[in-house]
Write an enzyme that holds these catalytic residues in place. Structure first.
Site, PDB file in Angstrom:
ATOM      1  N   LYS A 174       0.839  -1.196   0.000  1.00  0.00           N
ATOM      2  CA  LYS A 174       0.000   0.000   0.000  1.00  0.00           C
ATOM      3  C   LYS A 174       0.881   1.255   0.000  1.00  0.00           C
ATOM      4  CE  LYS A 174      -2.071  -1.519   3.678  1.00  0.00           C
ATOM      5  NZ  LYS A 174      -2.986  -1.797   4.816  1.00  0.00           N
ATOM      6  N   THR A 205      -9.601   9.306   8.050  1.00  0.00           N
ATOM      7  CA  THR A 205      -9.252   8.063   7.347  1.00  0.00           C
ATOM      8  C   THR A 205      -9.006   6.910   8.311  1.00  0.00           C
ATOM      9  OG1 THR A 205      -6.913   8.733   7.337  1.00  0.00           O
ATOM     10  CG2 THR A 205      -8.248   9.309   5.392  1.00  0.00           C
ATOM     11  N   GLY A 207      -9.224   3.559  10.043  1.00  0.00           N
ATOM     12  CA  GLY A 207      -9.769   2.265   9.644  1.00  0.00           C
ATOM     13  C   GLY A 207      -9.513   1.883   8.201  1.00  0.00           C
ATOM     14  N   THR A 208      -8.720   2.672   7.489  1.00  0.00           N
ATOM     15  CA  THR A 208      -8.508   2.419   6.061  1.00  0.00           C
ATOM     16  C   THR A 208      -7.923   1.041   5.795  1.00  0.00           C
ATOM     17  OG1 THR A 208      -8.102   4.784   5.764  1.00  0.00           O
ATOM     18  CG2 THR A 208      -7.453   3.327   3.970  1.00  0.00           C
ATOM     19  N   GLY A 209      -6.867   0.680   6.527  1.00  0.00           N
ATOM     20  CA  GLY A 209      -6.211  -0.600   6.288  1.00  0.00           C
ATOM     21  C   GLY A 209      -7.095  -1.784   6.601  1.00  0.00           C
ATOM     22  N   CYS A 210      -7.796  -1.715   7.730  1.00  0.00           N
ATOM     23  CA  CYS A 210      -8.721  -2.792   8.097  1.00  0.00           C
ATOM     24  C   CYS A 210      -9.812  -2.939   7.040  1.00  0.00           C
ATOM     25  CB  CYS A 210      -9.372  -2.492   9.449  1.00  0.00           C
ATOM     26  SG  CYS A 210      -8.230  -2.246  10.811  1.00  0.00           S
TER      27      CYS A 210
END
Length: 269
Positions: A174, A205, A207-210
């Site tokens: 990412k 933003t 929680g983007t990765g989860c």
């Protein structure tokens, strides 16, 4: 009819923006029945993580055995696992699962708070990543796991090669923290795919990765191949980032229900 089934193994976010809460919201938004194994509990809000407490390995194993022995799963996603014992417990169980596994090797929170014990990094390398169908590290996690530091888009290839050397079938690196338009690189060591997206001027933003990892797992549960699952997940999370909203006095979450809200707004009276 029973919808596709996805299982998340992760930590609970009391603020509701990341972790298991984000995973289940994402799965519901994408038409998948979400199930959860709680590995840790955080005290967390828009300002950061004030503390976390991991569950005993036997409690995590019991949850896994309970869900998988009766219900099963069409895809599994792992997030915050906190300790070496939990990483090894989860990896041991998932090694016997035929469903695709998406590993989000969570090391720190959005605010930079540690969510993985330093001594557990080795267990992620040697036990968890080898059972992954797709690993989704951000650039900080790439450096933590492999020592490769990415400073621009040209470094994504080296990062993917280094992560793939640890055992996952696919690596999604990412690149959202690099300057310029965000680009993620997906590779299986033979073929590379780049996914570009618009950078939205929105600080909310959390929680983007989860959300991205759960969206990939959801599309895999629906029967998509890895490349298609990543493409569709990127489209979903980009919309969720654009619709992120303020919450508390810090960084708010992405909006997991943005598509349903858009549909209601566009529905004729």
């Amino acid at each position: 009819m029973t919808p596709p089934l996805a299982l998340t193994v992760a930590g609970s976010d009391s603020g509701g923006g990341a972790g298991i809460q984000a995973d289940l919201k994402t799965m519901l938004a994408l038409g998948v029945h979400g199930m959860s194994v709680v590995a840790a509990v955080t005290a967390q809000n828009s300002l950061g993580v004030q503390g976390y407490w991991e569950l005993p390995p036997e409690a995590v194993r019991a949850q896994l055995d309970s869900v998988l022995s009766d219900i099963g799963a069409d895809a599994v996603k792992t997030g915050m696992l906190a300790s070496s014992a939990l990483v090894e417990t989860v990896a041991e169980v998932l090694a016997g699962v035929t469903a695709p596994v998406v590993v989000d090797p969570v090391g720190v929170s959005k605010h930079g708070d540690p969510l993985l014990a330093p001594e557990a990094v080795g267990a992620v390398r040697t036990a968890l990543l080898p059972v992954a169908t797709v690993a989704t590290p951000n650039l900080w996690e790439v450096e933590q796991l492999t020592g490769v530091k990415v400073v621009d888009e040209s470094g994504l290839h080296e990062a993917a090669e280094a992560v793939l050397a640890l055992g996952p079938r696919w690596a999604l690196i990412k690149g959202g923290h690099l300057p310029g338009a965000p680009v993620d690189l997906l590779s299986d060591g033979t073929t590379e795919y780049r996914f570009a997206a618009e950078r939205h001027d929105n600080r909310h933003t959390h929680g983007t990765g989860c959300t991205l990892a759960s969206a990939i797992a959801s599309h895999l549960a629906r029967g998509e191949d890895v490349v298609t699952a990543v493409r569709l997940a990127k489209e979903y999370v980009t919309g969720a980032i654009a619709a992120g909203f303020p919450l508390g006095s810090g960084i708010g979450p992405v909006d997991h229900g943005w598509r349903s809200r858009e549909s209601r707004l566009n529905f004729p009276e």
